[in-house]
Design an enzyme around this catalytic site. Structure first.
Site, PDB file in Angstrom:
ATOM      1  N   THR A   1       0.769  -1.397  -0.009  1.00 25.18           N
ATOM      2  CA  THR A   1       0.056   0.176  -0.082  1.00 25.18           C
ATOM      3  C   THR A   1       0.997   1.278  -0.080  1.00 25.18           C
ATOM      4  OG1 THR A   1      -1.659  -1.183   1.104  1.00 25.18           O
ATOM      5  CG2 THR A   1      -1.905   1.190   1.242  1.00 25.18           C
TER       6      THR A   1
ATOM      7  N   ASN B   1      -5.648 -10.908  -7.230  1.00 20.14           N
ATOM      8  CA  ASN B   1      -5.310 -11.464  -5.818  1.00 20.14           C
ATOM      9  C   ASN B   1      -6.715 -12.581  -5.437  1.00 20.14           C
ATOM     10  OD1 ASN B   1      -6.583  -8.867  -5.961  1.00 20.14           O
ATOM     11  ND2 ASN B   1      -7.290  -9.233  -3.975  1.00 20.14           N
TER      12      ASN B   1
ATOM     13  N   GLN C   1       0.882  -9.951  -6.058  1.00 16.34           N
ATOM     14  CA  GLN C   1       0.539 -11.713  -5.938  1.00 16.34           C
ATOM     15  C   GLN C   1       1.406 -12.445  -6.930  1.00 16.34           C
ATOM     16  OE1 GLN C   1      -1.421 -13.002  -3.904  1.00 16.34           O
ATOM     17  NE2 GLN C   1      -2.660 -11.234  -2.958  1.00 16.34           N
TER      18      GLN C   1
ATOM     19  N   SER D   1       5.146  -6.841  -1.549  1.00 14.44           N
ATOM     20  CA  SER D   1       4.674  -6.812  -0.256  1.00 14.44           C
ATOM     21  C   SER D   1       5.169  -8.113   0.430  1.00 14.44           C
ATOM     22  CB  SER D   1       3.228  -6.775  -0.012  1.00 14.44           C
ATOM     23  OG  SER D   1       2.775  -6.707   1.323  1.00 14.44           O
ATOM     24  N   GLY D   2       5.815  -8.105   1.524  1.00  9.57           N
ATOM     25  CA  GLY D   2       6.484  -9.469   2.287  1.00  9.57           C
ATOM     26  C   GLY D   2       5.390 -10.158   2.818  1.00  9.57           C
ATOM     27  N   HIS D   3       4.438  -9.667   3.510  1.00  7.09           N
ATOM     28  CA  HIS D   3       3.595 -10.676   4.106  1.00  7.09           C
ATOM     29  C   HIS D   3       2.857 -11.596   3.139  1.00  7.09           C
ATOM     30  CE1 HIS D   3      -0.524  -8.886   3.830  1.00  7.09           C
ATOM     31  NE2 HIS D   3       0.189  -7.732   3.525  1.00  7.09           N
TER      32      HIS D   3
ATOM     33  N   THR E   1      13.816   4.850  10.299  1.00  4.68           N
ATOM     34  CA  THR E   1      14.780   3.990  10.322  1.00  4.68           C
ATOM     35  C   THR E   1      14.226   2.544   9.908  1.00  4.68           C
ATOM     36  OG1 THR E   1      15.592   5.090  12.449  1.00  4.68           O
ATOM     37  CG2 THR E   1      15.893   2.718  12.268  1.00  4.68           C
TER      38      THR E   1
ATOM     39  N   CYS F   1     -17.518  -6.826   1.286  1.00 11.86           N
ATOM     40  CA  CYS F   1     -18.736  -7.051   1.985  1.00 11.86           C
ATOM     41  C   CYS F   1     -19.319  -5.933   2.564  1.00 11.86           C
ATOM     42  CB  CYS F   1     -18.483  -8.153   2.810  1.00 11.86           C
ATOM     43  SG  CYS F   1     -17.045  -7.677   3.895  1.00 11.86           S
TER      44      CYS F   1
END
Ligand code: PLP
Length: 759
Positions: free
Chosen positions: A78, A164, A194, A214-216, A252, A343
């Protein structure tokens, strides 16, 4: 990855987020405990930290083929998206030609972060460009003719590498050619979130200007990401400050996040023993899962083609089941999947599938099952087994026909079932002894479910009856009657010609038998001139349920402003019905706008002063007619949605019911043996799992579809401390409020439901 015990969760929602790989978590811990230095410090601890950071960037460069482009660490995609859009739009703003209408293009199936950020910065920077969604075809592929037409006037174009929800990938080379042929200057962002680890990328060989990651989404923790910026592409720092990242992104650095990402990159580059499997293996997993899904749910359809999607995402729909229902089922089977993402409205639906032009039901029933490249064969095998047991539970619950009538766990149905579609209700009463059933107000959307239930339970319907000619929908009655009772003659509402004459309240009435029970027809005109009420009477002649159509609705009365309505008749009908059933008999109407399930005259008197006055005799027929006309003017036909069939006479009574968290409930159960736990999920969910974590208490299963019968059978026990439990605490809250309204004063529910009961 981990070995899974029979009850442990199977996580198949990798596109939402992934667990952190043990190797990556270990590296992150190392960066917190040992390599904890600040990369900006010039001492040795700082230098080590900096070296780790640069190694991570180098691996990313290799992996993404970023060439001379920049790679900047961010907090996630994001932020990368903001950085890209802000950079592009600030540059574009500097050379806008006056009086020219510009556009900002984005794919119609883009993650919401993209159009929302475009709109935000377009506003904030006062650019005034028009946002335009690039349509996709039924395969999810972007319309390149549209791009060719529109891109000459675009300041920026945003597309995604892999979707996604569906896993559909775009042909980036073809897009590159198309975009550059028609606008060599436009800024192009490709959301690659993705695609990482699933599609080959060689960014510097394309004309892509910006690419967020994105890492997650790939086994690193939340809070770390990357953005690629093509050499020479404009750049404006999104975060200014201490000058980290060469002044491009201050703050940092998130060293633990980078350390984890570093491990993931190393595995993707196969520099070390990898936890990741290759494309062929992942494709094999998809085949196996697809086969298991098809076997478990023979009518299932996939919402995308496997030919243009990554093998790690399967998006499907099961006809007759909403996303929510399948989610609840899978959650009970301890399989975590995702439903259509947006939703905000009553029905969950997927804007991605809508954009692909799929039929509405597929979008409303969409389920996404996604895994990551670290998925193991053992996990796939177990997922397949679990999918089959979930489907079996649905069969035992008579929601699907499994073709196996000897299912051991199938419970015979006895009594009342309330089925709902939106806020409309269909009612089924089954008499187990005679194996007969009657269906009242069958909705066409529920025909399939009713049919399955009747067949699965081997019930013989004696009639399908409407309580009135419905204005808001076509009844499902004729279709069901033609299938089950082709020989039966009946009137236009389905009331059989072959009926008896009985007596009720010293007046003759028509009735039909249902085993030892009888169903008595009562003309109750008002809402429409053909409205009837059906009274189900026990062998002893007591009225157990009154199916009253739209005469009395929870908190309201049926509307009387149709051509065939008559408020005066309604006045008489209300009095008549009350005189025959009294204060406490349960009323089963054909709508339930507020999730209140059922009501009674007594419960209505507390919230419906007008009804009270009618029955008390403190209002004349003429006064009633006047007041009713006024009420009906408040009715709104919400744009294109359902017709509200009755006017609210008072504010909705949303009782504050007692809420327990798991710990408080455990204490209370220990102290008060009077507490009874009521699991209100559907029987298939209950069958799959009903261990209430540390509470270890026995629960009784009373699904929402059977709640009205529960009320009827436990009216006398209204001071028992029932504690309702469901999956997440949302259904239990709704049901507890309804029961409270019906006089169950000590009702409570478990906040957070089963989901939080282990903690
Ligand atoms: N883009 C896509 C395609 C995504 O799937 C996601 C994750 O939900 C995002 C962007 C947002 O990523 P992040 O959670 O890192 O901000």
């Amino acid at each position: 990855m981990h070995h899974t015990s029979p009850l442990s969760q199977i996580y198949l929602d990798a596109n939402a987020t992934t667990p952190v790989l043990p190797q990556a978590a270990k590296a992150a811990l190392g960066a917190m405990e040992e390599l904890f230095g600040n990369p900006s410090s010039s001492h040795i601890t700082g230098l080590k930290a900096k070296s780790l950071m640069e190694q991570t960037r180098l691996r990313a460069k290799q992996l993404l083929g970023s060439g001379q482009g920049k790679l900047i660490f961010t907090s996630g995609a994001t932020e990368g998206i903001q950085t890209a859009i802000l950079s592009a739009l600030i540059k574009a703003k500097a050379s806008l030609e006056p009086n020219r209408q510009y556009s900002l293009l984005y794919g119609a199936t883009e993650h919401k972060a993209v159009p929302n950020s475009l709109a935000h910065w377009n506003d904030l920077l006062e650019i005034g460009a028009q946002l335009k969604a690039i349509p996709v075809d039924e395969h999810g592929e972007l319309d390149r003719d549209f791009i060719a037409r529109e891109v000459p006037n675009a300041l920026m174009i945003c597309t995604m590498a892999v979707n996604n929800e569906t896993g559909v990938y775009q042909d980036l080379d073809a897009l590159d050619t198309c975009i550059r042929q028609h606008n060599p200057e436009v800024f192009w962002m490709v959301d690659c979130v993705q695609a990482l680890g699933k599609r080959p990328l060689a960014l510097a060989q394309t004309s892509i200007d910006y690419a967020p990651f994105s890492g997650h989404k790939l086994y690193a923790p939340k809070g770390i990401g990357l953005v690629y910026i093509r050499e020479g592409a404009p750049f404006t720092p999104f975060i200014a400050g201490g000058g980290q990242e060469g002044g491009l992104r201050s703050g940092t650095e998130n060293l633990p996040g980078m350390a984890a990402l570093n491990e993931v990159f190393a595995m993707l580059l196969a520099e070390q023993d990898s936890a990741f499997y290759g494309h062929a293996t992942l494709k094999g997993y998809r085949e196996q899962l697809a086969l298991a899904l098809r076997r478990a749910f023979p009518t299932l359809v996939f919402n995308h083609s496997f030919d243009n999607s990554v093998p790690t995402t399967l998006n499907f729909a099961v006809p007759g089941f909403s996303s929510k229902e399948i989610m609840d089922l899978f959650d009970a089977a301890n399989i975590r999947v995702s439903s259509g993402s947006a939703c905000s409205s009553k029905v969950t639906r997927s804007f991605v599938l809508d954009a692909m032009g799929l039929p509405a039901w597929q979008s409303e029933s969409a389920i996404r099952l996604s895994f990551g490249p670290a998925m193991t064969q053992a996990e796939v095998d177990q997922a397949c087994e679990r999918i089959q047991s979930a489907a079996n539970a649905l069969g035992n619950s008579c929601l699907t026909l499994s073709g196996n009538d000897a299912l051991a766990d199938k419970k015979p149905l006895n009594g009342l079932v309330q089925l709902k579609s939106g806020s409309s209700c269909s009612w089924i009463y089954a008499d187990q002894q005679s194996k007969q059933a009657v269906v009242i107000d069958p909705l066409p959307e529920l025909s399939q479910r009713i049919d399955t239930l009747l067949q699965c339970q081997q019930l013989s319907p004696v009639a399908f009856i409407d309580t009135h000619g419905h204005a808001d929908h076509v009844s499902g009655r004729a279709e069901l009657a033609a299938r089950y009772l082709p020989e039966q003659s009946s009137d236009h509402l389905g009331w059989p010609e072959a009926h008896q004459i009985t007596e009720i309240g010293a007046r003759p009435a028509q009735s039909i038998s249902l085993g030892q029970f009888s169903l008595v027809k009562l003309a109750t005109p008002g809402h429409t001139n053909d409205s009837i009420s059906l009274l189900l009477c026990s062998p002893q002649g007591e009225v157990i349920y009154a199916f009253c159509g739209d005469l009395v609705l929870m908190g309201s009365l049926g509307r009387t402003n149709f051509d065939t309505s008559c408020a005066k008749q309604m006045y008489n009908s209300l009095k008549l019905l009350h005189s025959l059933i009294g204060d406490d008999t349960l009323l089963c109407p054909s709508h339930d706008y507020n999730n209140e399930f059922t009501t009674s005259f007594a419960a209505e008197f507390r919230v419906n002063p007008l009804l009270n006055e009618v029955i008390n005799g403190t209002i004349s027929m003429a006064q009633f007619e006047q007041q009713k006309a006024r009420l009906d003017t408040h009715l709104k036909d919400e744009a294109g949605s359902e017709i509200i069939c009755g006017a609210y006479t008072g504010d909705c009574d949303r009782a504050k019911v007692k809420e327990y968290d798991c710990q408080a409930l455990r204490l209370q159960v220990g102290q008060s043996p009077k507490i009874k736990l009521l699991d209100i999920r559907e029987p298939h969910e209950y069958a799959l799992q009903h261990e209430l974590g540390a509470l270890g208490e026995q629960t009784i299963n009373v699904p929402m579809t059977r709640l009205v019968q529960f009320v009827q059978e436990h009216k006398q026990e209204s001071d028992v401390e029932w504690v309702l439990v469901c999956r997440s605490g949302s259904r239990s809250l709704v049901a507890a409020q309804a029961l409270h309204r019906l006089g169950f004063n000590k009702i409570a529910h478990l906040k957070g439901g089963y989901a939080l009961s282990d903690s």
